[in-house]
Design a protein around this motif. Structure first.
Motif, mmCIF file in Angstrom:
data_model
loop_
_atom_site.group_PDB
_atom_site.id
_atom_site.type_symbol
_atom_site.label_atom_id
_atom_site.label_comp_id
_atom_site.label_asym_id
_atom_site.label_seq_id
_atom_site.Cartn_x
_atom_site.Cartn_y
_atom_site.Cartn_z
ATOM 1 N N TYR A 81 -2.356 4.942 2.148
ATOM 2 C CA TYR A 81 -2.334 4.727 3.596
ATOM 3 C C TYR A 81 -2.881 5.952 4.338
ATOM 4 O O TYR A 81 -3.731 5.820 5.227
ATOM 5 C CB TYR A 81 -0.893 4.417 4.052
ATOM 6 C CG TYR A 81 -0.743 4.090 5.515
ATOM 7 C CD1 TYR A 81 -1.304 2.925 6.051
ATOM 8 C CD2 TYR A 81 -0.026 4.925 6.369
ATOM 9 C CE1 TYR A 81 -1.161 2.618 7.401
ATOM 10 C CE2 TYR A 81 0.127 4.617 7.719
ATOM 11 C CZ TYR A 81 -0.445 3.472 8.229
ATOM 12 O OH TYR A 81 -0.295 3.167 9.557
ATOM 13 N N ASP B 166 1.617 -3.730 3.978
ATOM 14 C CA ASP B 166 1.367 -2.400 4.522
ATOM 15 C C ASP B 166 2.550 -1.920 5.363
ATOM 16 O O ASP B 166 2.423 -1.727 6.577
ATOM 17 C CB ASP B 166 0.086 -2.435 5.371
ATOM 18 C CG ASP B 166 -0.656 -1.101 5.337
ATOM 19 O OD1 ASP B 166 -0.158 -0.159 4.693
ATOM 20 O OD2 ASP B 166 -1.731 -1.013 5.958
ATOM 21 N N HIS C 156 3.907 0.885 5.822
ATOM 22 C CA HIS C 156 3.764 2.150 6.561
ATOM 23 C C HIS C 156 3.153 1.936 7.942
ATOM 24 O O HIS C 156 3.462 2.662 8.893
ATOM 25 C CB HIS C 156 2.911 3.146 5.768
ATOM 26 C CG HIS C 156 3.705 3.842 4.704
ATOM 27 N ND1 HIS C 156 4.681 4.758 4.989
ATOM 28 C CD2 HIS C 156 3.691 3.720 3.361
ATOM 29 C CE1 HIS C 156 5.226 5.191 3.862
ATOM 30 N NE2 HIS C 156 4.647 4.568 2.848
ATOM 31 N N GLN C 157 2.271 0.947 8.054
ATOM 32 C CA GLN C 157 1.648 0.665 9.341
ATOM 33 C C GLN C 157 2.709 0.293 10.390
ATOM 34 O O GLN C 157 2.659 0.746 11.535
ATOM 35 C CB GLN C 157 0.653 -0.477 9.137
ATOM 36 C CG GLN C 157 -0.104 -0.920 10.339
ATOM 37 C CD GLN C 157 -1.156 -1.957 9.959
ATOM 38 O OE1 GLN C 157 -2.338 -1.742 10.136
ATOM 39 N NE2 GLN C 157 -0.727 -3.084 9.434
ATOM 40 N N ARG D 191 0.844 -1.189 0.000
ATOM 41 C CA ARG D 191 0.000 0.000 0.000
ATOM 42 C C ARG D 191 0.886 1.249 0.000
ATOM 43 O O ARG D 191 1.818 1.348 0.804
ATOM 44 C CB ARG D 191 -0.903 -0.017 1.238
ATOM 45 C CG ARG D 191 -1.795 1.202 1.318
ATOM 46 C CD ARG D 191 -3.107 0.929 1.958
ATOM 47 N NE ARG D 191 -3.033 0.666 3.389
ATOM 48 C CZ ARG D 191 -4.026 0.960 4.245
ATOM 49 N NH1 ARG D 191 -5.131 1.521 3.805
ATOM 50 N NH2 ARG D 191 -3.912 0.663 5.518
ATOM 51 N N GLY E 149 -4.118 6.712 7.785
ATOM 52 C CA GLY E 149 -2.755 6.412 8.217
ATOM 53 C C GLY E 149 -2.032 7.653 8.720
ATOM 54 O O GLY E 149 -2.296 8.771 8.258
#
Ligand SMILES: Cc1cc2nc3c(=O)[nH]c(=O)nc-3n(C[C@H](O)[C@H](O)[C@H](O)COP(=O)(O)O)c2cc1C
Ligand code: SF4
Ligand code: FES
Lengths: 441, 163
Positions: free
Chosen positions: A22, A108, A110-111, A17, A27
């Motif tokens: 995000y 993902d 960035h999470q 993502r 995000g």
């Protein structure tokens, strides 16, 4: 607010993502919220959320953050800065049956990165490392690209979002050894030393990487953090089905119809997992046993399939949730063979530092092989039990304790299979066949 | 001796690490990727470059599963032999691979194309049985699929790692 916060944004088999997708889905809101709080306030939210470490031990995450010394301005001005301080993300993920963190860094990144930045703010750390196993190089590349994206938007690096807080993040890819997942061995590995575990105390929170205060967390633990900061501790508590908080990634493998990674309220039962989520067993097979949390946890029998799969319930049942990598064994699979396979793994991956583990585990493997291949004698199972019990209490780290789990529980719960091997002078099962159906969820 | 190009690329890699020692595994992996394996000469090159005792680097090279101190073929096949793959027919895939390649574990084909190694869980257990060829992961293996993968890997010569 999603019921599957960790995986809602992940499209399997697709590129990671992007930062724009995000942030469009909320995000980095958790980070914005955290930066408005003081480090002790962030710690308190995570404590209240009852988040427990997803790397295997289930230690309360907020409590661990509280062990890291924080500067107290004005109280001891002569003492100087406590920095450098580090946050380390553990993505060694080499325990057989475990494949959940793969999904998070591929899908993902960035999470995970946001979780690390929040953790860094909570302990006032200035640098971090993501330690990735060799086989996950592609996942490491995805993390690296996400770091570049985040830096370009001022979410990472110097003076994050104008808050005055700075945090530098690096990715390191290892060269493959299970022991590197043990947190103090991991620190040695990052320093370029031979990755044997370290003596504790001092604990890494006080003296970790290069002897500086260091926080080490599992990837999934970190991935929970942004959602807790964005949605609140109470919301996270309510996600759990049993007595623990949050959702949990259950990685199911073995002879079910749809093996795969499932994000579910923590505390789902084995029966629900197999029947409702994995589509039941493959044609003509029955579930004979599971191992609920990666290679170092205990076999479970079908009469335990209604236990909630959470840290609290499994601890009460003399088991552990571990990594929640659930391996499902069918009635045609030999559990002596399976245990032999597991002990081969532990014996091979022993780091060699202490004698009971280095020399004892190959001995256990050999005895299991004798039983499996028809050379077992009366009394061998008792001998196995007795010797295994001597290894872990006299060993230096938890690898040996992990190796004990499958052996002790196969003896306790499937003794008849061992006995049958000894009586018949060999294995009553056919060698495992390829799955009848291919393809996972 | 390090080539000029190797030195330039290593200088860049080195900047990602706080100390020379911390960079050592990455430096060894880099030389292994370019030169195939870590020969005695390569080990001395690493020691000279990082100004670290050879014995310390030897201690790392012999510790990690994926640093090779002996020559390997153009492509290293890592076949997962851990429990979920075992339960899902790893033995059939192992026998098929050994038959097709005409080699056992730890051996390299005479044309130097493939080396076959057993490997611990590759973290893809829901697609058991699983192997990696170079950096590429292949799951839900059947003997047919193994043949297709081998053909594909032989075609692109193994010169580059496809991620
Ligand atoms: C032999 C061994 C291997 C381990 N491997 C991992 C691993 O791959 N990933 C992980 O997160 N924790 C692993 N752990 C647990 C770590 O030591 C540590 O408890 C964990 O990373 C802490 O993070 P958490 O509190 O977020 O769970 C391992 C422990 C042992 C004893
Ligand atoms: S218990 Fe095993 S893995 Fe842990 S330090 Fe001792 S030899 Fe190493
Ligand atoms: S057991 Fe083979 S990939 Fe995990």
């Amino acid at each position: 607010m999603s019921e599957t916060p960790l995986t809602a944004g992940i499209v399997r088999g697709s590129p990671a993502r992007s930062l724009s997708d995000y942030t469009a889905a909320g995000g980095y809101e958790g980070l914005r919220a955290a930066l408005k709080m003081s480090p002790p306030e962030v710690q308190q939210v995570v404590k209240d959320s009852n988040l427990r470490g997803r790397g295997g031990a289930g230690f309360p995450t907020g409590v661990k953050w509280g062990f890291v010394p924080l500067e107290e301005p004005g109280i001891d001005p002569g003492r100087g800065s406590l920095k450098p301080k580090y946050v380390v993300a553990n993505c060694d993920e080499m325990e057989p049956g475990t494949f959940k963190d793969r999904l998070l860094i591929w899908g993902d990144p960035h999470q995970v990165i946001e979780g690390m930045i929040i953790a860094a703010h909570a302990i006032d750390a200035n640098a971090g490392y993501i330690f990735v196993r060799w086989a996950y190089q592609e996942g490491a590349n995805r993390l690296q690209r996400a770091i570049v994206e985040a830096k370009a938007k001022g979410l990472l690096g110097d003076n994050i979002l104008g808050s005055g807080f700075s945090f530098q993040l690096h990715v390191h890819t290892s060269a493959g050894r299970y022991i590197c997942g043990e947190e103090t061995a991991l620190l040695n590995s990052l320093e370029g030393r031979r990755p044997n575990p370290r003596f504790r105390p001092p604990f890494p929170a006080l003296q970790g990487l290069w002897d500086r205060p260091t926080l080490i967390q599992n990837i999934e633990t970190l991935a929970c953090v942004p959602h807790i900061l964005a949605n609140g501790a109470e919301w996270f508590n309510d996600l759990g089905a049993g007595r623990d908080a949050g959702t949990k990634l259950y990685g199911v493998s073995g002879k079910v119809r749809r093996p795969g990674t499932y994000e579910l309220p923590i505390g789902v039962t084995t029966r629900e997992l197999i029947e409702e989520h994995c589509g039941g067993m493959q044609d003509g097979l029955e579930a004979k046993a599971t191992i609920p949390g990666g290679a170092s946890t205990m076999y479970m029998r079908p009469d335990e399939f209604d236990l909630p799969l959470d840290f609290t319930s499994l601890a009460e049942a003399d088991n552990r949730l571990g990594t929640a990598g659930v391996m499902v064994f069918d009635n045609r699979t030999c559990l002596v063979g399976a245990t032999l396979n597991l002990e081969h793994f532990f014996a091979q991956e022993s780091c060699g530092w202490c004698t009971p583990c280095r020399d004892g585990l190959p001995w256990v493997e050999d005895l299991l092989r004798d039983i499996e291949e028809g050379r077992g004698k009366a009394g061998d199972v008792e001998l196995l039990s007795k010797e295994m019990a001597l290894i872990a209490p006299n060993s230096f780290c938890a690898l040996a304790l992990g190796a004990e789990g499958p052996v002790r529980s196969v003896i306790e719960k499937f003794r008849h299979e061992l006995d049958e091997h000894v009586h018949r002078g060999g294995c009553p099962f056919e060698p495992p066949a390829l799955p009848a159906i291919g393809g996972a969820a | 001796m390090l080539s000029d190009q190797e030195r330039t690329e290593l200088d860049e890699l080195r900047t990602h690490y706080q100390t020379a020692r911390a960079a050592s595994v990455t430096v060894m992996k880099f030389l292994q990727a370019g030169r195939g394996y870590l020969s005695d000469e390569s080990m001395r090159d690493v020691a000279d470059y990082l100004q670290l005792p050879l014995i310390d680097l030897e201690g790392l090279a012999t510790f990690y599963n994926l640093l090779f101190r002996k020559p390997v073929g153009d492509r290293v096949i890592l076949l997962c032999d851990s429990v979920s793959c075992w339960m899902c027919g790893y033995g059939h895939i192992r026998d098929h691979l050994k038959g097709r390649l005409g080699i056992g574990f730890g051996e390299t084909t005479p044309d130097n194309r493939f080396t076959l190694l057993p490997m611990v869980c590759l973290g893809d257990c829901d697609h058991a049985p699983v192997m990696m060829v170079g950096q590429k992961l292949h799951g839900d293996l059947t003997p047919d699929k193994v043949d297709r993968v081998l053909l594909g890997a032989a075609r692109d010569g193994g010169a580059t790692e496809d991620v």
